[in-house]
Design an enzyme around this catalytic site. Sequence first.
Site, PDB file in Angstrom:
ATOM      1  N   GLY A  73      56.061  64.013  58.692  1.00 56.59           N
ATOM      2  CA  GLY A  73      56.361  64.001  60.116  1.00 56.59           C
ATOM      3  C   GLY A  73      57.402  62.952  60.432  1.00 56.59           C
ATOM      4  N   ASP A  75      50.900  52.344  71.028  1.00 62.83           N
ATOM      5  CA  ASP A  75      51.193  53.784  71.085  1.00 62.83           C
ATOM      6  C   ASP A  75      49.938  54.611  70.864  1.00 62.83           C
ATOM      7  OD1 ASP A  75      52.817  55.988  71.481  1.00 62.83           O
ATOM      8  OD2 ASP A  75      53.462  56.110  69.402  1.00 62.83           O
TER       9      ASP A  75
END
Length: 430
Positions: free
Chosen positions: A19, A135
């Site tokens: 990713g 995050d």
Amino acid sequence: MLQVGQLVGERFRVLRTLGQGGMGTVYVAEQLGLGRHVALKVMHPHIARAPGFSERFQREAQVLARLRHPGSVEVYDYGLDSGFLYLAMELVSGETVESLLLREGAQPVPRAVDLTVQVLEVLEAAHVLGIIHRDLKPANLFLDNHEGRERVKVLDFGLAALGGELNVRLTQEGMAVGTPGFMSPEQMRGLPLDGRSDLYSVGCVLYELLTGVPPFPVAVSAEAAVAHLYRPVPPLREMRPALSIPQSLEATVMKALEKLPELRPADAAAMRQELLAVLDEPLGPAAPKKRGEGKKTERGLGLARHEVPVPKPVAGGLPVGVVASREGSTETTLVMSLSACGFQARVVSPEGPLGELGALLFVADGRESLAHARALASRPGAPPVLLCGPADDWELVTGALEGGLFDFVPLPLDSLDLTRKVSRAQKSKR
């Protein structure tokens, strides 16, 4: 990007790309000698070349390696190879909470609370080491099965924590460290962060677990940022009317989503204890609303009323002045709105004395209004100046925050938001 078969650090062979995120690309790699597969996170070259980042990366990687918790991803190694900064971490299997929500939607209260409690346990351990995630979101929470129990793994501590000091600079370059739909207001403003910023993100995740949608389900990043900065969070039952949860749970969620860090739970342990207490409560039907309760709008004022109590203005507070960049009915409407919230308010001349005012609201009319508002704020003895304008004018919003003004008040007006900000301005003047 790295190529399949490429060797990194003389011991990690790239197998495939897993990713890509804001700060780097993640690969599945084989650690030679041990034969185990790892998640190899390689920083984007332009980030790795940022002044001082390499030194900070190595310093923070050592701290991350000390984070040992069943719910965190273990750091195996880190280094610099041919200009590539890399972090080798535990490779996990399972699915993300984001995938769970896409497939099943809102979760039962016990499961939503249990998953959140597990995340908070990891944050307790991280915050003790001074590591702020920055995050947290459903895509960074992984679910696996451990000894017959569903377990949460918190991902991306490395990339999020390591990006901290670069947050403001990277954002100015158009690359935010964090996800607008889950970032705390102070993180969006580029202010110093502590663990309570992560708690805001946890509140967003829990809100979505309970309702099936995030607090502000908008697609455009700028609109999400404006919402988190200025708009009240919709009550849980407004997003999911049939929701049946204890009032204490809703109170904990809304407390975590307060705009000001000092109004949130003190730390991850405090929020975890509140949620554990919720699990001990019986789940009953939602309390019916009394006739006339709910959200109403006062015609002509654009002023929303909320079920939550609106804080009262400071007793004996100085009057609030209203100035518009272009004369019209807007100033009168704003004065009426302030009066409805309990403030002494009046239209004032920008050329007149301002020292007797507790706050000044400047109604914007275009981007050129910023310069006028800043000029008023810089006058000797001037009160705190709040810029009032459309919530969807992102340049106006950011200009107000970066230009030395006290705050931004979005239109249409919201009574709770207006009262909080003007009260804060009055207190700062005192």
